[in-house]
Design an enzyme around this catalytic site. Sequence first.
Site, PDB file in Angstrom:
ATOM      1  N   LYS A  22       7.578   9.281 -16.625  1.00  0.00           N
ATOM      2  CA  LYS A  22       8.933   8.510 -16.407  1.00  0.00           C
ATOM      3  C   LYS A  22       9.726   8.905 -17.632  1.00  0.00           C
ATOM      4  CE  LYS A  22       8.628   4.906 -13.589  1.00  0.00           C
ATOM      5  NZ  LYS A  22       8.114   3.659 -13.678  1.00  0.00           N
ATOM      6  N   ARG A  91       9.768  -0.824 -17.999  1.00  0.00           N
ATOM      7  CA  ARG A  91       8.959  -0.163 -16.947  1.00  0.00           C
ATOM      8  C   ARG A  91       7.983   0.614 -17.282  1.00  0.00           C
ATOM      9  NH1 ARG A  91      13.792   3.834 -14.855  1.00  0.00           N
ATOM     10  NH2 ARG A  91      12.486   3.851 -13.125  1.00  0.00           N
ATOM     11  N   GLY A 100       2.556   2.426  -7.522  1.00  0.00           N
ATOM     12  CA  GLY A 100       2.181   1.199  -7.270  1.00  0.00           C
ATOM     13  C   GLY A 100       1.154   0.473  -8.101  1.00  0.00           C
ATOM     14  N   MET A 102       1.015   0.166 -11.610  1.00  0.00           N
ATOM     15  CA  MET A 102       1.214  -0.486 -12.819  1.00  0.00           C
ATOM     16  C   MET A 102       2.683  -1.319 -12.538  1.00  0.00           C
ATOM     17  SD  MET A 102      -0.543   1.663 -15.543  1.00  0.00           S
ATOM     18  CE  MET A 102       0.658   2.799 -15.550  1.00  0.00           C
ATOM     19  N   ARG A 335      11.032  13.141 -10.798  1.00  0.00           N
ATOM     20  CA  ARG A 335       9.700  13.860 -11.142  1.00  0.00           C
ATOM     21  C   ARG A 335       9.412  15.147 -10.298  1.00  0.00           C
ATOM     22  NH1 ARG A 335       6.193   8.771  -9.319  1.00  0.00           N
ATOM     23  NH2 ARG A 335       7.312   8.902  -7.180  1.00  0.00           N
ATOM     24  N   HIS A 451     -20.622   5.392  -1.386  1.00  0.00           N
ATOM     25  CA  HIS A 451     -21.868   6.084  -0.987  1.00  0.00           C
ATOM     26  C   HIS A 451     -21.451   7.072  -0.114  1.00  0.00           C
ATOM     27  CE1 HIS A 451     -25.203   6.500   1.301  1.00  0.00           C
ATOM     28  NE2 HIS A 451     -26.215   6.811  -0.045  1.00  0.00           N
ATOM     29  N   SER A 770     -27.745  36.222 -11.590  1.00  0.00           N
ATOM     30  CA  SER A 770     -26.800  35.745 -10.694  1.00  0.00           C
ATOM     31  C   SER A 770     -27.473  33.984 -10.946  1.00  0.00           C
ATOM     32  CB  SER A 770     -27.234  35.982  -9.134  1.00  0.00           C
ATOM     33  OG  SER A 770     -26.241  35.015  -8.538  1.00  0.00           O
ATOM     34  N   CYS A 838     -24.245  32.172  -7.681  1.00  0.00           N
ATOM     35  CA  CYS A 838     -24.457  32.028  -6.148  1.00  0.00           C
ATOM     36  C   CYS A 838     -24.734  30.675  -5.596  1.00  0.00           C
ATOM     37  CB  CYS A 838     -25.613  33.232  -5.541  1.00  0.00           C
ATOM     38  SG  CYS A 838     -27.098  32.921  -6.372  1.00  0.00           S
ATOM     39  N   TYR A 858     -18.487  38.324 -11.004  1.00  0.00           N
ATOM     40  CA  TYR A 858     -18.015  37.766  -9.631  1.00  0.00           C
ATOM     41  C   TYR A 858     -18.433  36.360  -9.186  1.00  0.00           C
ATOM     42  CZ  TYR A 858     -22.995  38.731  -8.078  1.00  0.00           C
ATOM     43  OH  TYR A 858     -24.387  38.592  -8.279  1.00  0.00           O
TER      44      TYR A 858
HETATM   45  P1  ADP Z   1       7.540   2.429 -10.140  1.00  0.00           P
HETATM   46  O1  ADP Z   1       7.179   3.451 -11.012  1.00  0.00           O
HETATM   47  O2  ADP Z   1       6.990   1.406  -9.360  1.00  0.00           O
HETATM   48  O3  ADP Z   1       8.673   3.381  -9.079  1.00  0.00           O
HETATM   49  P2  ADP Z   1      10.269   1.905 -11.700  1.00  0.00           P
HETATM   50  O4  ADP Z   1       9.962   1.409 -13.179  1.00  0.00           O
HETATM   51  O5  ADP Z   1      10.677   3.088 -11.192  1.00  0.00           O
HETATM   52  O6  ADP Z   1       8.799   1.535 -10.819  1.00  0.00           O
HETATM   53  O7  ADP Z   1      10.894   0.608 -11.281  1.00  0.00           O
HETATM   54  C1  ADP Z   1      10.853  -0.040  -9.964  1.00  0.00           C
HETATM   55  C2  ADP Z   1      12.417  -0.209  -9.191  1.00  0.00           C
HETATM   56  O8  ADP Z   1      13.437  -0.601  -9.889  1.00  0.00           O
HETATM   57  C3  ADP Z   1      12.691   1.501  -8.828  1.00  0.00           C
HETATM   58  O9  ADP Z   1      13.279   1.433  -7.706  1.00  0.00           O
HETATM   59  C4  ADP Z   1      13.740   1.620  -9.836  1.00  0.00           C
HETATM   60  O10 ADP Z   1      14.627   2.783  -9.800  1.00  0.00           O
HETATM   61  C5  ADP Z   1      14.311   0.227 -10.162  1.00  0.00           C
HETATM   62  N1  ADP Z   1      14.785   0.046 -11.600  1.00  0.00           N
HETATM   63  C6  ADP Z   1      14.113   0.315 -12.712  1.00  0.00           C
HETATM   64  N2  ADP Z   1      14.588   0.205 -13.801  1.00  0.00           N
HETATM   65  C7  ADP Z   1      16.005  -0.074 -13.223  1.00  0.00           C
HETATM   66  C8  ADP Z   1      17.434  -0.416 -14.065  1.00  0.00           C
HETATM   67  N3  ADP Z   1      17.522  -0.359 -15.199  1.00  0.00           N
HETATM   68  N4  ADP Z   1      18.496  -0.667 -13.131  1.00  0.00           N
HETATM   69  C9  ADP Z   1      18.201  -0.673 -12.010  1.00  0.00           C
HETATM   70  N5  ADP Z   1      17.079  -0.477 -11.366  1.00  0.00           N
HETATM   71  C10 ADP Z   1      16.142   0.012 -11.887  1.00  0.00           C
HETATM   72 MG    MG Z   2      10.105   4.583  -9.932  1.00  0.00          MG
END
Ligand code: ADP
Ligand code: MG
Length: 886
Positions: A22, A91, A100, A102, A335, A451, A770, A838, A858
Amino acid sequence: MPKYVYDFTEGNKDLKDLLGGKGANLAEMTNLGLPVPAGFTITTEACRSFLTDGGVPEGLWDEVEAHLRDMETGMGKRLGAAGDPLLVSVRSGAKFSMPGMMETVLNIGLNDESVHGLAEQAGDERFAWDSYRRLIQMFGRTVLGIEGDRFEDAIDDAKRTKGVDSDLDLGAADFQHLVEIYKGIVKDATGEEFPSDPRSQMRMAVEAVFNSWNAPRAVVYRRQERIPADLGTAVNIVAMVFGNLGMDSGTGVAFTRDPGSGQQGVYGDYLQNAQGEDVVAGIRNTLPLQELEKIDPASYRQLIGIMETLENHYRDLCDIEFTIERGKLWMLQTRVGKRTAGAAFRIATQLADQGLIDLDEAVERVSGDQLAQLMFPRFAIHADLRPIAKGMNASPGAAVGKAVFSSARAEELSGQGEDVILVRRETTPDDLAGMIAARGVLTSRGGKTSHAAVVARGMGKTCVCGAERLEVDAKERRFTGPGGVVVEEGDVISIDGTTGEVYLGEVPVMASPVVEYFEGTGGTGDALVQAVHRIMTHADERRRMAVRANADTPEDAARARRFGAQGIGLCRTEHMFLGERRQLVEDLILAVSPEERQAALDALEPLQKSDFVGILAAMDGLPVTIRLIDPPLHEFLPDLTALSVKVALAGDDAADRDRKLLAAVKRLHEQNPMLGLRGVRLGLVIPGLFAMQVRAIAQAAVERRAAGGDPRAEIMIPLVSAVQELEGVRDETERILERAGVEALIGTMIEVPRAALTAGQIAEAARFFSFGTNDLTQMTWGFSRDDVEAAFFSRYLELGIFGVSPFESIDRAGVGRLMTIAVEEGRKTRPDLKIGICGEHGGDPESVRFCHEIGLDYVSCSPFRVPVARLEAGRAALSGGGSDSR
Ligand code: ADP
Ligand code: MG
Ligand code: MG
């Protein structure tokens, strides 16, 4: 002292190790001149230091302070100041995206004073109190560890009291009231007041993000995705922009092209008057992104332009997060986006057509795993088909059958010719027989290293695991799904191991168009098939290693050839001793005089010869490596217990043959058959056995030649540990071949550690090596594969002793090291030594790459995996390095 903080203007997209994905991409967008709010990134190094030492590294807060001050100066606002507060988000962002897993906290800097300043500046009371309650809610949940439902329940209460459905209908006073309730929840849960000091809020949030790296669900996720546990996460501090400032504001997510099909176009969702996470949280129905064109045409046009810039810059599909604050567009994340396997192939060739990448790079953009996914049969999904549940896609494929709830029942029904799906809460080694009998396995607990998942993958069996919304009741022989659906034993279900979806009833299965293409039976009009064709053609051009197949029958050989195999790397001869021929093997073992033994061998020889003729014909003009008999002989005899019972029950009337057989079975019985009388040892101990096989090969070659063919047999001796074992067999083999006027390479498998360690000597007597990596792995680890995988591999994976089973992917450090030694020393003795592999690893992407790296000529794998190996051999030749496809 290391530099722990980077301004967005200082970073770039190649610094993911240090800044996380990020942070690196926010910096990249900033440098591209795109509208990114001001901000800076605390490095993963700071996180690692924090996690090791249990506290923030010295100097970190000073550095943060300095960057914060620059930001404040630039924006003309101070963090959390009463009159006109600067607010920030804190963030998380690791090198690999962990959706989801962290934490992120928005609106940091609000308190009882600054909330008024915010209201005044924005001219919007409702907005300010909404932002404040969001802060307490997110902070409470992620930093203070308070149950999120407590806040959700409070907001639901507020809506109910007011008699409204949507958060849009709550006003300033409602939110102000909620803030009081939320503060009470914090006090109640933690015994402390919600921290009002903006700097404390920020620092606590940073530390919480650091700590979230080791939250249980993050640990589990990393294990599943094979992300190293010691990377740590970066933390981004970003000036807030507000999508919740009215209907001319909003927030959205978008893809630069369809991640499902690869189609170019506008794909995304938009939500008016909302803040970040609302879009994914599903609190209200989102609008398709196209609607933004009507709502705010200027921002829409700008956004489309930016998406184009990003695609051209990253030369790939990107996904983005954006926010519009009163008509002003802000970019919050981008990304290179995840995509389905089919889309990966299509996008790669589309980008090549657009001239953004060349075909070499297109080949590197896809993976053997993705190709393998496209080769499984799939369900013919139609619009009104809805899964009843979704679990982990633990082992791919599409399976249909009657639900059964015990291993015994699975065996019983499948014995009657029924297709069954074994459904368990989770499986244990006791379920093994049932798993083998079933078409597929479904569990309601456990992840990709459970498992069920480990064993099913090892068997190549379709498996969905951890479908948590299913309540499995094995005693009552039924499971209950969401909405009260009940599936009783015998009801038909369909499970999709590629997507993790579970369906009621029989979903029709259709062949993969990609397999039809390889088979030469399908059309080539399909866009996906065309993309696969182009990429495979180019991979073939680029690869250095040949790809052969493991095939024991003419049919398998022919199929492998259609799939692009350039010969056979392993033709096993043991099945040629089964079925009706068992009797002849028994005769061989029971023979007491040389004449009797010879008679038994003479009877087997023509049968063997005809097997070889068929295979040599199917692979005409290509090398066929035939392995002389490998397993212990008692595998061809009756079971000891069954035969003992039979003889005992018959008493004096027991047939003479049965008595003799029983004596032979007892004589040949071994405690550890895999380490017993097998492979070359058999050849040396049972006179005439190998010679018969070699004669059969020679005669088959002669016959093929007479028929105008071009037979190219190679003879492979299994389980050699010492060159002395090989020498004797080689000499005899050479004499037989010479007498028949046939030329064939004679070589050996390297599958005993001692053979690898003495490869320099063994190469004196072998023209080729082999690697039999199944045995080599068993013997290097001292694992009996058939026993340990089911018994405790899932536990070993959980404990992190290995990230992936060494039977799935070559253990580079141990088994791989033995292989490296064998290659080096073997070639020192014999520079033109031909070397291949093999074992089943020959079709595993990571292992193919390894084989390329250590210089094998191979790889050989099951016919179905041949295309995967071709692609991965091409990718390995192009990149040389490790894959980084996550
Ligand atoms: P995740 O990795 O779970 O997407 P983010 O760090 O991207 O978490 O943030 C969660 C939400 O908050 C995202 O929708 C992001 O766009 C929004 N967000 C994060 N930072 C800001 C900011 N500075 N201003 C407005 N929205 C933000
Ligand atoms: Mg995000
Ligand atoms: Mg072996």
